[in-house]
Design a protein around this motif. Structure first.
Motif, PDB file in Angstrom:
ATOM      1  N   MET A 106       0.832  -1.214   0.000  1.00  0.00           N
ATOM      2  CA  MET A 106       0.000   0.000   0.000  1.00  0.00           C
ATOM      3  C   MET A 106       0.867   1.266   0.000  1.00  0.00           C
ATOM      4  O   MET A 106       0.561   2.242  -0.688  1.00  0.00           O
ATOM      5  CB  MET A 106      -0.944  -0.003   1.196  1.00  0.00           C
ATOM      6  CG  MET A 106      -2.007  -1.106   1.160  1.00  0.00           C
ATOM      7  SD  MET A 106      -3.179  -0.915  -0.219  1.00  0.00           S
ATOM      8  CE  MET A 106      -2.461  -1.993  -1.475  1.00  0.00           C
ATOM      9  N   GLN A 107       1.968   1.238   0.759  1.00  0.00           N
ATOM     10  CA  GLN A 107       2.857   2.396   0.775  1.00  0.00           C
ATOM     11  C   GLN A 107       3.558   2.565  -0.570  1.00  0.00           C
ATOM     12  O   GLN A 107       3.697   3.684  -1.083  1.00  0.00           O
ATOM     13  CB  GLN A 107       3.893   2.265   1.897  1.00  0.00           C
ATOM     14  CG  GLN A 107       4.774   3.493   2.067  1.00  0.00           C
ATOM     15  CD  GLN A 107       3.963   4.752   2.322  1.00  0.00           C
ATOM     16  OE1 GLN A 107       3.189   4.810   3.259  1.00  0.00           O
ATOM     17  NE2 GLN A 107       4.126   5.749   1.461  1.00  0.00           N
ATOM     18  N   LEU A 108       3.975   1.449  -1.152  1.00  0.00           N
ATOM     19  CA  LEU A 108       4.582   1.505  -2.484  1.00  0.00           C
ATOM     20  C   LEU A 108       3.601   2.074  -3.513  1.00  0.00           C
ATOM     21  O   LEU A 108       3.990   2.860  -4.383  1.00  0.00           O
ATOM     22  CB  LEU A 108       5.022   0.106  -2.922  1.00  0.00           C
ATOM     23  CG  LEU A 108       6.349  -0.410  -2.375  1.00  0.00           C
ATOM     24  CD1 LEU A 108       6.533  -1.880  -2.735  1.00  0.00           C
ATOM     25  CD2 LEU A 108       7.510   0.418  -2.903  1.00  0.00           C
ATOM     26  N   GLN A 109       2.325   1.672  -3.386  1.00  0.00           N
ATOM     27  CA  GLN A 109       1.341   2.177  -4.338  1.00  0.00           C
ATOM     28  C   GLN A 109       1.191   3.689  -4.227  1.00  0.00           C
ATOM     29  O   GLN A 109       1.106   4.395  -5.239  1.00  0.00           O
ATOM     30  CB  GLN A 109      -0.017   1.504  -4.105  1.00  0.00           C
ATOM     31  CG  GLN A 109      -1.025   1.772  -5.203  1.00  0.00           C
ATOM     32  CD  GLN A 109      -0.647   1.135  -6.522  1.00  0.00           C
ATOM     33  OE1 GLN A 109      -0.933  -0.032  -6.776  1.00  0.00           O
ATOM     34  NE2 GLN A 109      -0.009   1.893  -7.398  1.00  0.00           N
ATOM     35  N   ALA A 110       1.177   4.197  -3.010  1.00  0.00           N
ATOM     36  CA  ALA A 110       1.097   5.653  -2.806  1.00  0.00           C
ATOM     37  C   ALA A 110       2.331   6.347  -3.382  1.00  0.00           C
ATOM     38  O   ALA A 110       2.224   7.399  -4.035  1.00  0.00           O
ATOM     39  CB  ALA A 110       0.958   5.968  -1.325  1.00  0.00           C
ATOM     40  N   ASP A 111       3.511   5.761  -3.169  1.00  0.00           N
ATOM     41  CA  ASP A 111       4.755   6.363  -3.668  1.00  0.00           C
ATOM     42  C   ASP A 111       4.788   6.379  -5.199  1.00  0.00           C
ATOM     43  O   ASP A 111       5.177   7.378  -5.815  1.00  0.00           O
ATOM     44  CB  ASP A 111       5.972   5.584  -3.144  1.00  0.00           C
ATOM     45  CG  ASP A 111       6.184   5.751  -1.648  1.00  0.00           C
ATOM     46  OD1 ASP A 111       5.603   6.694  -1.074  1.00  0.00           O
ATOM     47  OD2 ASP A 111       6.914   4.944  -1.062  1.00  0.00           O
ATOM     48  N   ILE A 112       4.369   5.270  -5.814  1.00  0.00           N
ATOM     49  CA  ILE A 112       4.476   5.144  -7.269  1.00  0.00           C
ATOM     50  C   ILE A 112       3.408   5.969  -7.985  1.00  0.00           C
ATOM     51  O   ILE A 112       3.654   6.528  -9.059  1.00  0.00           O
ATOM     52  CB  ILE A 112       4.442   3.654  -7.661  1.00  0.00           C
ATOM     53  CG1 ILE A 112       5.756   2.980  -7.254  1.00  0.00           C
ATOM     54  CG2 ILE A 112       4.184   3.459  -9.155  1.00  0.00           C
ATOM     55  CD1 ILE A 112       5.744   1.475  -7.268  1.00  0.00           C
ATOM     56  N   LEU A 113       2.209   6.063  -7.394  1.00  0.00           N
ATOM     57  CA  LEU A 113       1.172   6.921  -7.976  1.00  0.00           C
ATOM     58  C   LEU A 113       1.389   8.390  -7.642  1.00  0.00           C
ATOM     59  O   LEU A 113       0.887   9.280  -8.318  1.00  0.00           O
ATOM     60  CB  LEU A 113      -0.220   6.505  -7.471  1.00  0.00           C
ATOM     61  CG  LEU A 113      -0.732   5.122  -7.877  1.00  0.00           C
ATOM     62  CD1 LEU A 113      -2.090   4.864  -7.238  1.00  0.00           C
ATOM     63  CD2 LEU A 113      -0.830   5.000  -9.391  1.00  0.00           C
ATOM     64  N   TYR A 114       2.106   8.624  -6.570  1.00  0.00           N
ATOM     65  CA  TYR A 114       2.347   9.947  -5.994  1.00  0.00           C
ATOM     66  C   TYR A 114       1.026  10.658  -5.657  1.00  0.00           C
ATOM     67  O   TYR A 114       0.841  11.854  -5.856  1.00  0.00           O
ATOM     68  CB  TYR A 114       3.223  10.835  -6.896  1.00  0.00           C
ATOM     69  CG  TYR A 114       3.940  11.907  -6.075  1.00  0.00           C
ATOM     70  CD1 TYR A 114       4.906  11.539  -5.155  1.00  0.00           C
ATOM     71  CD2 TYR A 114       3.631  13.252  -6.207  1.00  0.00           C
ATOM     72  CE1 TYR A 114       5.553  12.489  -4.378  1.00  0.00           C
ATOM     73  CE2 TYR A 114       4.264  14.217  -5.426  1.00  0.00           C
ATOM     74  CZ  TYR A 114       5.224  13.827  -4.522  1.00  0.00           C
ATOM     75  OH  TYR A 114       5.858  14.770  -3.732  1.00  0.00           O
ATOM     76  N   ILE A 115       0.086   9.858  -5.170  1.00  0.00           N
ATOM     77  CA  ILE A 115      -1.158  10.366  -4.589  1.00  0.00           C
ATOM     78  C   ILE A 115      -1.484   9.472  -3.390  1.00  0.00           C
ATOM     79  O   ILE A 115      -0.979   8.346  -3.287  1.00  0.00           O
ATOM     80  CB  ILE A 115      -2.337  10.337  -5.592  1.00  0.00           C
ATOM     81  CG1 ILE A 115      -2.562   8.921  -6.127  1.00  0.00           C
ATOM     82  CG2 ILE A 115      -2.144  11.339  -6.718  1.00  0.00           C
ATOM     83  CD1 ILE A 115      -3.808   8.764  -6.985  1.00  0.00           C
ATOM     84  N   PRO A 116      -2.331   9.936  -2.474  1.00  0.00           N
ATOM     85  CA  PRO A 116      -2.681   9.096  -1.322  1.00  0.00           C
ATOM     86  C   PRO A 116      -3.459   7.851  -1.740  1.00  0.00           C
ATOM     87  O   PRO A 116      -4.242   7.869  -2.698  1.00  0.00           O
ATOM     88  CB  PRO A 116      -3.557  10.014  -0.463  1.00  0.00           C
ATOM     89  CG  PRO A 116      -3.232  11.400  -0.904  1.00  0.00           C
ATOM     90  CD  PRO A 116      -2.890  11.301  -2.359  1.00  0.00           C
ATOM     91  N   VAL A 117      -3.235   6.777  -1.009  1.00  0.00           N
ATOM     92  CA  VAL A 117      -3.998   5.536  -1.158  1.00  0.00           C
ATOM     93  C   VAL A 117      -4.844   5.376   0.102  1.00  0.00           C
ATOM     94  O   VAL A 117      -4.324   5.473   1.219  1.00  0.00           O
ATOM     95  CB  VAL A 117      -3.054   4.331  -1.360  1.00  0.00           C
ATOM     96  CG1 VAL A 117      -3.803   3.013  -1.187  1.00  0.00           C
ATOM     97  CG2 VAL A 117      -2.397   4.399  -2.736  1.00  0.00           C
ATOM     98  N   VAL A 118      -6.137   5.146  -0.080  1.00  0.00           N
ATOM     99  CA  VAL A 118      -7.077   5.133   1.044  1.00  0.00           C
ATOM    100  C   VAL A 118      -7.715   3.755   1.154  1.00  0.00           C
ATOM    101  O   VAL A 118      -8.352   3.265   0.213  1.00  0.00           O
ATOM    102  CB  VAL A 118      -8.169   6.210   0.861  1.00  0.00           C
ATOM    103  CG1 VAL A 118      -9.135   6.187   2.035  1.00  0.00           C
ATOM    104  CG2 VAL A 118      -7.529   7.589   0.721  1.00  0.00           C
ATOM    105  N   LYS A 119      -7.543   3.142   2.321  1.00  0.00           N
ATOM    106  CA  LYS A 119      -8.052   1.795   2.557  1.00  0.00           C
ATOM    107  C   LYS A 119      -9.100   1.844   3.674  1.00  0.00           C
ATOM    108  O   LYS A 119      -8.814   2.327   4.764  1.00  0.00           O
ATOM    109  CB  LYS A 119      -6.894   0.875   2.956  1.00  0.00           C
ATOM    110  CG  LYS A 119      -7.321  -0.527   3.357  1.00  0.00           C
ATOM    111  CD  LYS A 119      -6.155  -1.274   3.976  1.00  0.00           C
ATOM    112  CE  LYS A 119      -6.622  -2.582   4.596  1.00  0.00           C
ATOM    113  NZ  LYS A 119      -5.539  -3.254   5.344  1.00  0.00           N
ATOM    114  N   PRO A 120     -10.312   1.344   3.424  1.00  0.00           N
ATOM    115  CA  PRO A 120     -11.339   1.373   4.470  1.00  0.00           C
ATOM    116  C   PRO A 120     -11.103   0.304   5.528  1.00  0.00           C
ATOM    117  O   PRO A 120     -10.534  -0.757   5.247  1.00  0.00           O
ATOM    118  CB  PRO A 120     -12.632   1.103   3.698  1.00  0.00           C
ATOM    119  CG  PRO A 120     -12.193   0.278   2.536  1.00  0.00           C
ATOM    120  CD  PRO A 120     -10.810   0.769   2.175  1.00  0.00           C
ATOM    121  N   SER A 121     -11.549   0.585   6.757  1.00  0.00           N
ATOM    122  CA  SER A 121     -11.453  -0.411   7.820  1.00  0.00           C
ATOM    123  C   SER A 121     -12.390  -1.577   7.554  1.00  0.00           C
ATOM    124  O   SER A 121     -12.185  -2.675   8.053  1.00  0.00           O
ATOM    125  CB  SER A 121     -11.805   0.226   9.169  1.00  0.00           C
ATOM    126  OG  SER A 121     -13.138   0.730   9.138  1.00  0.00           O
TER     127      SER A 121
END
Length: 586
Positions: free
Chosen positions: A468-483
């Protein structure tokens, strides 16, 4: 105490989540979206011939009843009154095709499903007679050997290049229901006879379930919703009606088609199944219906233009809400109906793209290379190094799909040095999932012109925090995961609870207090993100051109197809061992 519990809970809504490998029934609190209880039953897939996948419609139906009854038992054990369940929604595997007898309620043939892990936007694959086909699981090429010749014949008489796509948003492909139905009509005598005698009904899994659950042969409601209808290749996504020209082209009698309804309205009431001794929720309205990916979009509350969700499984399914505008892709993506949440509510459309290899690459590392023993170990390995150290993994096991459409590509691992170890390869595999996702999202941005502000995610792989952190870094936008991980079932429940005549669920995101979000912000700068992405692109270029005409002359194309990746790994190991021997470290 029980009365206080009931008052605190408020109205409840159930959701049937019927997938390719299992069926589940889940019950939510409509005030908070809290999941109260659920039950799951595995279902079988049958493989009567190579490249054929079928399922038993009666087993699927029985699994639904079993899940409902068991969930209700669990709720009673929690002192929760099941009479408080006010509505039921249905989410289902899309495109799977069922034909049954409306007088007896008996299926006339098995449900025809999709083999392996599909990429429906891929061009139709044609396998020459006598060529070998990869074993199931070895490849994610979507290849339905049963209906391949049907598509070839149809393509010869298609009125124009965009005849199907301009009406449906879909390419002419073995993936969608019309081709499966055409094959059944051509090859199953029982179905032909039932059509002649006006006894046959067709539907996707949602239609079969709703018809059966609302009474079956004794007054069952034969309907589908716009999201499932839009995946049949018979439905005009502009007029929101079955298209006579398409039905004539595929030679499908319109009398066997279900009525098309919105995704949120009362279709009928649950009836007792005497044969299965099931009737816990008799009289409860079935009032929500969405194909699984649309249900996840609703469950993620992607109600605004430009909002997108990505479901991480064997592959990835990305849907981007394009609002009331029907956007046709120039980059091989599908145009589909996202949802229509009420009879008088507007229709919303989406662009859909898929990554063929996501979780499948983790299984490949486990089953083929043996560098992990469980899929969960990948995160631990990747965490040990925190970088790929310049190693890039392109898992083009069966060619490259959107946006490249390059069948000659094969998987490669490149950028290896004598320092590279299995931890770096594990990290590179996770990065590959993220890079492929970015390529699809870039294509979506180019098609619809709405830059993505954040990506909402769900699916089994989202438990991997490094991914998930890699996805945020590579897209360079926040990644939001619901609980709430059950976004598909939640979407079906929301549609059911919000239906006119039910009205127990607000679709205002502010009202869903139980659903919190975990947010992953980019932790690298934009320049580094672009450098890594451009290097990935370079690796992708290196993967192209491996499968040439030599493969068909070798007598075993599967060996040739696996050569590049195996070659890189083996030759790199030899170099590493040699280098360490020379340096005295061995």
């Amino acid at each position: 105490m029980a009365a206080a519990r009931k008052a605190a809970l408020g109205p409840l809504v159930g959701a049937v989540d019927q997938g390719t490998s299992s069926t589940r029934f889940l019950v939510f609190n409509s005030r908070t979206a809290e999941l109260l209880s659920h039950h799951q039953v595995e279902i079988k897939q049958e493989f009567p011939r190579e490249g054929w996948v079928e399922q038993d419609p009666k087993e699927i139906l029985q699994s639904v009843y079993e899940c409902i009854e068991k969930t209700c038992e669990k709720l009673r054990e929690l002192n929760i009154d099941i009479s408080n369940i006010k509505a039921i929604g249905v989410s289902n595997q899309r495109e799977t095709t069922v034909v049954w007898d409306k007088l007896t309620g008996e299926p006339l043939y098995n449900a025809v499903a999709a083999p392996v892990s599909p990429d429906p936007s891929a061009p139709v694959a044609v396998v020459p007679s006598g060529s070998s086909v990869p074993a199931a699981g070895a490849s994610s090429v979507w290849l339905d050997l049963r209906t391949q010749s049907t598509v070839e014949n149809l393509s010869k008489r298609i009125p124009g290049n965009n005849f199907v796509k301009s009406k449906t948003g879909l390419p002419l492909s073995t993936y969608f229901s019309a081709v499966k139905l055409r094959w059944i009509l051509d090859n199953v005598r029982k179905v032909q006879k039932a059509v002649e005698e006006n006894r046959a009904l067709f539907g996707t899994i949602d239609s079969w379930l709703i018809w059966s659950l609302t009474g079956g042969a004794k007054g069952g409601v034969h309907c589908t919703d716009v999201t499932n209808a839009s995946r049949t290749m018979l439905f005009n996504i502009h007029s929101l009606e079955w298209d006579k020209e398409l039905c004539d082209f595929f030679e499908i009698p319109m009398a066997i088609l279900p009525s098309v309804r919105s995704s949120s309205e009362i279709y009928g009431l649950m009836k007792i199944s005497h044969s299965l001794k099931a009737g816990a929720l008799e009289g409860v309205p079935i009032s929500g219906c969405l194909g699984d990916q649309s249900a996840a979009l609703v469950g993620q509350m992607c109600f605004q233009d430009g909002q997108a969700k990505n479901t991480y499984g064997t592959g990835c399914f990305l849907l981007c809400n394009t609002g009331h505008k029907c956007v046709f892709s120039e980059h091989g993506l599908l145009t589909t109906v996202a949802y229509k949440l009420g009879r008088d509510k507007p229709v919303y459309y989406a662009l859909e793209g898929s990554v063929a290899i996501a979780g499948a690459v983790i299984r490949w590392l486990r089953d083929n290379l043996g560098i992990i023993s469980t899929s969960e170990e990948i995160e631990k390995l990747a965490k040990e190094v925190g970088t790929s150290y310049g190693c890039y993994f392109v898992p083009a096991f069966s060619g490259l799909y959107a946006p490249y459409w390059e069948p000659s590509a094969r998987g490669i691992i490149c950028g290896l040095t004598q320092f590279t170890n299995k931890c770096h390869i594990a990290f590179a595999a996770l990065e590959a999932v993220c890079f492929q996702t970015r390529e699809i999202l870039d294509a979506m941005n180019r098609d619809c012109g709405i830059p993505l502000s954040h990506l909402q995610v769900d699916g089994g792989m989202t438990s991997n925090k490094i991914l998930m952190q890699l996805q945020a870094d590579i897209l360079y936008i926040p990644v939001v995961k619901p609980s709430m991980p059950e976004t598909t079932a939640l979407g079906a429940a929301m549609a059911a609870g919000a239906a006119e005549g039910v009205g127990v669920w607000s679709l205002d995101p502010e009202d869903l207090s139980a659903v919190t979000m975990e947010r992953f912000e980019p932790q690298i700068n934009a320049e580094e993100s672009e450098i890594r992405y451009s290097t990935w692109k370079k690796a992708v270029m290196k993967s192209m051109g491996w499968a040439t005409t030599q493969s068909s002359e070798s007598g075993d194309p599967s060996i040739f197809c696996s050569l590049p990746l195996g070659f890189f790994i083996v030759s790199s190991m030899v170099m590493l061992i040699g280098a360490r021997y020379i340096s005295g470290s061995l």
